[in-house]
Scaffold this motif. Structure first.
Motif, PDB file in Angstrom:
ATOM      1  N   GLU A  16       0.840  -1.193   0.000  1.00  0.00           N
ATOM      2  CA  GLU A  16       0.000   0.000   0.000  1.00  0.00           C
ATOM      3  C   GLU A  16       0.878   1.246   0.000  1.00  0.00           C
ATOM      4  OE1 GLU A  16      -3.427  -0.044  -0.029  1.00  0.00           O
ATOM      5  OE2 GLU A  16      -3.225  -2.212  -0.270  1.00  0.00           O
ATOM      6  N   PRO A  17       0.448   2.293  -0.683  1.00  0.00           N
ATOM      7  CA  PRO A  17       1.211   3.553  -0.623  1.00  0.00           C
ATOM      8  C   PRO A  17       1.252   4.066   0.824  1.00  0.00           C
ATOM      9  CG  PRO A  17      -0.553   3.693  -2.253  1.00  0.00           C
ATOM     10  CD  PRO A  17      -0.724   2.400  -1.527  1.00  0.00           C
ATOM     11  N   VAL A  18       2.384   4.615   1.202  1.00  0.00           N
ATOM     12  CA  VAL A  18       2.531   5.126   2.560  1.00  0.00           C
ATOM     13  C   VAL A  18       2.143   6.606   2.598  1.00  0.00           C
ATOM     14  CG1 VAL A  18       4.254   3.460   3.310  1.00  0.00           C
ATOM     15  CG2 VAL A  18       4.991   5.518   2.155  1.00  0.00           C
ATOM     16  N   GLN A  19       1.490   6.980   3.668  1.00  0.00           N
ATOM     17  CA  GLN A  19       1.126   8.378   3.890  1.00  0.00           C
ATOM     18  C   GLN A  19       2.145   8.957   4.865  1.00  0.00           C
ATOM     19  OE1 GLN A  19      -1.378   9.819   2.204  1.00  0.00           O
ATOM     20  NE2 GLN A  19      -1.673   7.848   1.201  1.00  0.00           N
ATOM     21  N   ILE A  20       2.876   9.967   4.432  1.00  0.00           N
ATOM     22  CA  ILE A  20       3.956  10.517   5.253  1.00  0.00           C
ATOM     23  C   ILE A  20       3.631  11.961   5.606  1.00  0.00           C
ATOM     24  CG2 ILE A  20       6.423  11.019   5.342  1.00  0.00           C
ATOM     25  CD1 ILE A  20       6.749   8.821   3.173  1.00  0.00           C
ATOM     26  N   GLN A  21       3.477  12.195   6.898  1.00  0.00           N
ATOM     27  CA  GLN A  21       3.206  13.548   7.381  1.00  0.00           C
ATOM     28  C   GLN A  21       4.510  14.257   7.770  1.00  0.00           C
ATOM     29  OE1 GLN A  21       0.132  14.643   7.024  1.00  0.00           O
ATOM     30  NE2 GLN A  21      -0.522  12.604   6.391  1.00  0.00           N
ATOM     31  N   ALA A  22       5.345  13.554   8.530  1.00  0.00           N
ATOM     32  CA  ALA A  22       6.625  14.106   9.003  1.00  0.00           C
ATOM     33  C   ALA A  22       7.739  13.190   8.481  1.00  0.00           C
ATOM     34  CB  ALA A  22       6.632  14.174  10.522  1.00  0.00           C
TER      35      ALA A  22
END
Length: 173
Positions: free
Chosen positions: A53-59
């Motif tokens: 799954e694509p990763v969601q990166i905030q920081a």
């Protein structure tokens, strides 16, 4: 419109360009070795690429540090396993020590098996190891873990199933 996998790959490419040097430095401070830091930084990004799954990166840095910490833990665990393996080999008579290629294959297999066992719950792993390595019976394991014999049997079946899956992945069965 790009697919989520394509978007993820391009996002990771950008993340790599922006943060790779920072991550190598972060790892070098922990490892005291530039070469190992470069290898583990690469392993960190490979791990991200392998995610289904694509990763969601905030920081980004916090995220990379967390993933790299896991890669680093695996690195230390493998080093510890390798040291124990080499110490065990030293105890063998010279005529039964496997050749270097076989040693490398055995070490890789041990590392993969260790990873399978590490994913088990601690009590399940302990019950399985006591059963397989120490030859303890279900009653003895139940007493040590302070659980029922039925639970011990369930634990050993659960661990055995993971080992069968491991066996299948190696093509040994």
């Amino acid at each position: 419109m790009p697919s989520p996998a394509q978007a993820s790959a391009s996002d990771l490419t950008l993340l790599y360009r922006q943060q790779h040097q920072w991550l190598k430095n972060w790892l070098r401070l922990r490892l005291n070795c530039s070469d190992s830091a470069a290898d583990l930084a690469q392993d960190t990004f490979v791990r991200l690429l392998a995610k289904p799954e694509p990763v969601q990166i905030q920081a980004p840095r916090s995220f990379l540090a967390k993933v790299a910490q896991s890669v680093l833990s695996n690195h230390y665990r493998r080093q510890k396993l390798e040291r124990a393996y080499l110490e065990a080999l030293q105890q063998l008579p010279a005529h039964v020590v496997p050749d270097l290629e076989t040693q490398a294959i055995l070490l890789e297999t041990l590392t993969q098996l260790d990873a399978v066992l590490e994913r088990l719950e601690p009590a399940v792993r302990q019950a399985f190891l006591w059963s397989q390595l120490d030859g303890l019976g279900h009653e003895q394991i139940a007493e040590r873990l302070q659980i029922s014999v039925t639970t011990v049997k369930r634990y050993i079946v659960k661990a055995g199933a993971q080992c069968i899956l491991f066996d299948d992945s190696l093509g040994l069965s």
